[in-house]
Motif scaffolding. Structure first.
Motif, PDB file in Angstrom:
ATOM      1  N   LEU A 133     -76.885-104.220  10.884  1.00  0.00           N
ATOM      2  CA  LEU A 133     -75.890-103.525  11.688  1.00  0.00           C
ATOM      3  C   LEU A 133     -75.999-104.055  13.110  1.00  0.00           C
ATOM      4  O   LEU A 133     -77.092-104.070  13.692  1.00  0.00           O
ATOM      5  CB  LEU A 133     -76.141-102.017  11.666  1.00  0.00           C
ATOM      6  N   ILE A 134     -74.883-104.505  13.673  1.00  0.00           N
ATOM      7  CA  ILE A 134     -74.910-104.982  15.055  1.00  0.00           C
ATOM      8  C   ILE A 134     -74.929-103.744  15.951  1.00  0.00           C
ATOM      9  O   ILE A 134     -73.945-103.019  16.063  1.00  0.00           O
ATOM     10  CB  ILE A 134     -73.733-105.914  15.377  1.00  0.00           C
ATOM     11  N   SER A 135     -76.069-103.523  16.566  1.00  0.00           N
ATOM     12  CA  SER A 135     -76.356-102.260  17.253  1.00  0.00           C
ATOM     13  C   SER A 135     -75.430-101.960  18.431  1.00  0.00           C
ATOM     14  O   SER A 135     -75.188-100.800  18.735  1.00  0.00           O
ATOM     15  CB  SER A 135     -77.801-102.249  17.735  1.00  0.00           C
ATOM     16  N   ASP A 136     -74.893-102.978  19.073  1.00  0.00           N
ATOM     17  CA  ASP A 136     -74.017-102.769  20.227  1.00  0.00           C
ATOM     18  C   ASP A 136     -72.571-103.170  19.923  1.00  0.00           C
ATOM     19  O   ASP A 136     -71.787-103.444  20.822  1.00  0.00           O
ATOM     20  CB  ASP A 136     -74.538-103.523  21.446  1.00  0.00           C
ATOM     21  N   ALA A 137     -72.225-103.181  18.630  1.00  0.00           N
ATOM     22  CA  ALA A 137     -70.875-103.591  18.225  1.00  0.00           C
ATOM     23  C   ALA A 137     -70.250-102.582  17.266  1.00  0.00           C
ATOM     24  O   ALA A 137     -69.533-102.945  16.342  1.00  0.00           O
ATOM     25  CB  ALA A 137     -70.906-104.984  17.615  1.00  0.00           C
ATOM     26  N   HIS A 138     -70.559-101.306  17.467  1.00  0.00           N
ATOM     27  CA  HIS A 138     -69.866-100.235  16.756  1.00  0.00           C
ATOM     28  C   HIS A 138     -69.770 -99.031  17.687  1.00  0.00           C
ATOM     29  O   HIS A 138     -70.584 -98.863  18.596  1.00  0.00           O
ATOM     30  CB  HIS A 138     -70.539 -99.881  15.422  1.00  0.00           C
ATOM     31  N   THR A 139     -68.738 -98.227  17.484  1.00  0.00           N
ATOM     32  CA  THR A 139     -68.481 -97.111  18.389  1.00  0.00           C
ATOM     33  C   THR A 139     -67.691 -96.027  17.684  1.00  0.00           C
ATOM     34  O   THR A 139     -67.196 -96.205  16.566  1.00  0.00           O
ATOM     35  CB  THR A 139     -67.730 -97.587  19.648  1.00  0.00           C
ATOM     36  N   THR A 140     -67.548 -94.906  18.377  1.00  0.00           N
ATOM     37  CA  THR A 140     -66.779 -93.765  17.892  1.00  0.00           C
ATOM     38  C   THR A 140     -66.421 -92.890  19.085  1.00  0.00           C
ATOM     39  O   THR A 140     -66.770 -93.208  20.229  1.00  0.00           O
ATOM     40  CB  THR A 140     -67.593 -92.973  16.838  1.00  0.00           C
ATOM     41  N   GLY A 141     -65.771 -91.774  18.825  1.00  0.00           N
ATOM     42  CA  GLY A 141     -65.499 -90.796  19.866  1.00  0.00           C
ATOM     43  C   GLY A 141     -66.458 -89.623  19.742  1.00  0.00           C
ATOM     44  O   GLY A 141     -67.091 -89.433  18.707  1.00  0.00           O
ATOM     45  N   SER A 142     -66.569 -88.855  20.797  1.00  0.00           N
ATOM     46  CA  SER A 142     -67.391 -87.643  20.759  1.00  0.00           C
ATOM     47  C   SER A 142     -66.710 -86.612  19.869  1.00  0.00           C
ATOM     48  O   SER A 142     -65.495 -86.637  19.686  1.00  0.00           O
ATOM     49  CB  SER A 142     -67.577 -87.079  22.164  1.00  0.00           C
ATOM     50  N   ILE A 143     -67.522 -85.691  19.327  1.00  0.00           N
ATOM     51  CA  ILE A 143     -66.994 -84.656  18.442  1.00  0.00           C
ATOM     52  C   ILE A 143     -67.224 -83.296  19.081  1.00  0.00           C
ATOM     53  O   ILE A 143     -68.364 -82.940  19.415  1.00  0.00           O
ATOM     54  CB  ILE A 143     -67.691 -84.694  17.061  1.00  0.00           C
ATOM     55  N   ILE A 156     -74.188 -90.392  18.502  1.00  0.00           N
ATOM     56  CA  ILE A 156     -73.796 -90.759  17.140  1.00  0.00           C
ATOM     57  C   ILE A 156     -74.132 -92.227  16.880  1.00  0.00           C
ATOM     58  O   ILE A 156     -74.684 -92.580  15.825  1.00  0.00           O
ATOM     59  CB  ILE A 156     -72.295 -90.475  16.911  1.00  0.00           C
ATOM     60  N   VAL A 157     -73.829 -93.096  17.842  1.00  0.00           N
ATOM     61  CA  VAL A 157     -74.134 -94.520  17.720  1.00  0.00           C
ATOM     62  C   VAL A 157     -75.642 -94.722  17.618  1.00  0.00           C
ATOM     63  O   VAL A 157     -76.136 -95.448  16.740  1.00  0.00           O
ATOM     64  CB  VAL A 157     -73.535 -95.320  18.899  1.00  0.00           C
ATOM     65  N   GLN A 158     -76.381 -94.065  18.490  1.00  0.00           N
ATOM     66  CA  GLN A 158     -77.843 -94.182  18.480  1.00  0.00           C
ATOM     67  C   GLN A 158     -78.428 -93.696  17.153  1.00  0.00           C
ATOM     68  O   GLN A 158     -79.340 -94.323  16.602  1.00  0.00           O
ATOM     69  CB  GLN A 158     -78.438 -93.396  19.641  1.00  0.00           C
ATOM     70  N   ILE A 162     -80.695 -95.943  14.576  1.00  0.00           N
ATOM     71  CA  ILE A 162     -82.044 -95.542  14.153  1.00  0.00           C
ATOM     72  C   ILE A 162     -82.122 -95.493  12.629  1.00  0.00           C
ATOM     73  O   ILE A 162     -83.068 -96.007  12.028  1.00  0.00           O
ATOM     74  CB  ILE A 162     -82.424 -94.189  14.784  1.00  0.00           C
ATOM     75  N   ALA A 163     -81.124 -94.886  12.000  1.00  0.00           N
ATOM     76  CA  ALA A 163     -81.140 -94.778  10.535  1.00  0.00           C
ATOM     77  C   ALA A 163     -81.168 -96.151   9.880  1.00  0.00           C
ATOM     78  O   ALA A 163     -81.955 -96.394   8.959  1.00  0.00           O
ATOM     79  CB  ALA A 163     -79.924 -93.988  10.049  1.00  0.00           C
ATOM     80  N   MET A 164     -80.345 -97.079  10.354  1.00  0.00           N
ATOM     81  CA  MET A 164     -80.276 -98.400   9.730  1.00  0.00           C
ATOM     82  C   MET A 164     -81.518 -99.233  10.017  1.00  0.00           C
ATOM     83  O   MET A 164     -81.820-100.175   9.295  1.00  0.00           O
ATOM     84  CB  MET A 164     -79.020 -99.149  10.172  1.00  0.00           C
ATOM     85  N   GLN A 165     -82.250 -98.883  11.044  1.00  0.00           N
ATOM     86  CA  GLN A 165     -83.492 -99.582  11.351  1.00  0.00           C
ATOM     87  C   GLN A 165     -84.629 -99.098  10.456  1.00  0.00           C
ATOM     88  O   GLN A 165     -85.510 -99.866  10.105  1.00  0.00           O
ATOM     89  CB  GLN A 165     -83.850 -99.363  12.814  1.00  0.00           C
ATOM     90  N   TRP A 166     -84.609 -97.824  10.057  1.00  0.00           N
ATOM     91  CA  TRP A 166     -85.756 -97.235   9.381  1.00  0.00           C
ATOM     92  C   TRP A 166     -85.525 -96.886   7.928  1.00  0.00           C
ATOM     93  O   TRP A 166     -86.473 -96.532   7.222  1.00  0.00           O
ATOM     94  CB  TRP A 166     -86.236 -96.004  10.150  1.00  0.00           C
ATOM     95  N   LEU A 167     -84.304 -96.975   7.424  1.00  0.00           N
ATOM     96  CA  LEU A 167     -84.074 -96.723   6.004  1.00  0.00           C
ATOM     97  C   LEU A 167     -84.851 -97.711   5.151  1.00  0.00           C
ATOM     98  O   LEU A 167     -85.107 -98.835   5.573  1.00  0.00           O
ATOM     99  CB  LEU A 167     -82.589 -96.882   5.663  1.00  0.00           C
ATOM    100  N   ASN A 174     -82.934-104.293   5.610  1.00  0.00           N
ATOM    101  CA  ASN A 174     -81.920-103.766   6.509  1.00  0.00           C
ATOM    102  C   ASN A 174     -82.526-103.571   7.889  1.00  0.00           C
ATOM    103  O   ASN A 174     -83.733-103.429   8.037  1.00  0.00           O
ATOM    104  CB  ASN A 174     -81.307-102.466   5.996  1.00  0.00           C
ATOM    105  N   GLY A 175     -81.656-103.602   8.895  1.00  0.00           N
ATOM    106  CA  GLY A 175     -82.090-103.418  10.261  1.00  0.00           C
ATOM    107  C   GLY A 175     -80.931-103.569  11.209  1.00  0.00           C
ATOM    108  O   GLY A 175     -79.768-103.583  10.797  1.00  0.00           O
ATOM    109  N   ILE A 176     -81.266-103.666  12.492  1.00  0.00           N
ATOM    110  CA  ILE A 176     -80.255-103.778  13.535  1.00  0.00           C
ATOM    111  C   ILE A 176     -80.578-104.977  14.422  1.00  0.00           C
ATOM    112  O   ILE A 176     -81.722-105.416  14.500  1.00  0.00           O
ATOM    113  CB  ILE A 176     -80.163-102.494  14.388  1.00  0.00           C
ATOM    114  N   ALA A 177     -79.557-105.483  15.078  1.00  0.00           N
ATOM    115  CA  ALA A 177     -79.708-106.536  16.078  1.00  0.00           C
ATOM    116  C   ALA A 177     -78.495-106.467  16.995  1.00  0.00           C
ATOM    117  O   ALA A 177     -77.410-106.039  16.579  1.00  0.00           O
ATOM    118  CB  ALA A 177     -79.800-107.905  15.419  1.00  0.00           C
ATOM    119  N   SER A 178     -78.672-106.881  18.237  1.00  0.00           N
ATOM    120  CA  SER A 178     -77.552-106.906  19.174  1.00  0.00           C
ATOM    121  C   SER A 178     -76.636-108.089  18.843  1.00  0.00           C
ATOM    122  O   SER A 178     -77.027-109.018  18.138  1.00  0.00           O
ATOM    123  CB  SER A 178     -78.071-107.034  20.608  1.00  0.00           C
TER     124      SER A 178
END
Length: 191
Positions: A133-143, A156-158, A162-167, A174-178
């Protein structure tokens, strides 16, 4: 049990970076820039780029909201997958496109983090692919919740990062990278 994908061939999957999805999301301009950078890097490294585009009642096909943001333009020959559900796999051609390309490692970017990116990320792992998962290349709106509290988009992004880094899934990485540090040849992490 998932079918584990053999090999080490990556593809970049860009999900729902459409006008109607990105409107009002957290740090949209920065995230779009990071996605564009990841697309440029993938193309320069001959990594396939697949584009997933959502359609629903609020974003009918060919409407202004349905269009890709102006900063991102699929190149000729890059697969375009049309979807109606959160997961990019459900009732789409994504699995077939990935199989034809012999992909085993999916690099994921797009929107919205808590809906289509989360559903697609879990779909990737459940179908036996490695995931970055590209950690700084996904977004959403607040709920805003009924009780008056708000779940901030940054949280939500954070949370998904975290989930994709530790699952942990058997025989998958699986993991994350910028967007700057992504290594298409190394599933789940940075260079």
């Amino acid at each position: 049990m998932a079918t584990i994908r053999e090999g080490n061939k990556a593809a970049l999957v860009v999900v729902d970076v459409q006008v109607g999805v990105m409107n009002g999301t957290w740090e949209a301009a920065r995230v779009i820039g990071n996605i564009a950078h990841a697309v440029e890097r993938a193309r320069a490294e001959n990594i396939p780029v697949l584009w997933v585009q959502h359609t629903d009642e609020e974003m009918p096909t060919d409407s202004p909201q349905w269009q890709w943001v102006p900063e991102l333009v699929p190149a000729a020959g890059e697969p375009r997958i049309h979807k109606h559900f959160n997961s990019s796999f459900e009732q789409t051609s994504l699995s077939e496109e990935l199989a034809a390309l012999e992909v085993s490692h999916i690099v994921l970017a797009g929107a919205a983090t808590n809906w289509c990116i989360r559903a697609t990320a879990y779909g990737v792992l459940e179908r036996g692919y490695d995931l970055t998962l590209i950690s700084d290349a996904h977004t959403t709106g607040s709920i805003e919740l009924e009780n008056g509290s708000t779940i901030e988009a940054a949280t939500i992004v954070q949370d998904l990062n975290i989930a994709m880094q530790w699952l942990s899934y058997p025989d998958r990485t699986n993991g994350i990278a910028s967007a700057e540090q992504i290594n298409f040849a190394r599933p789940g992490g940075e260079q």
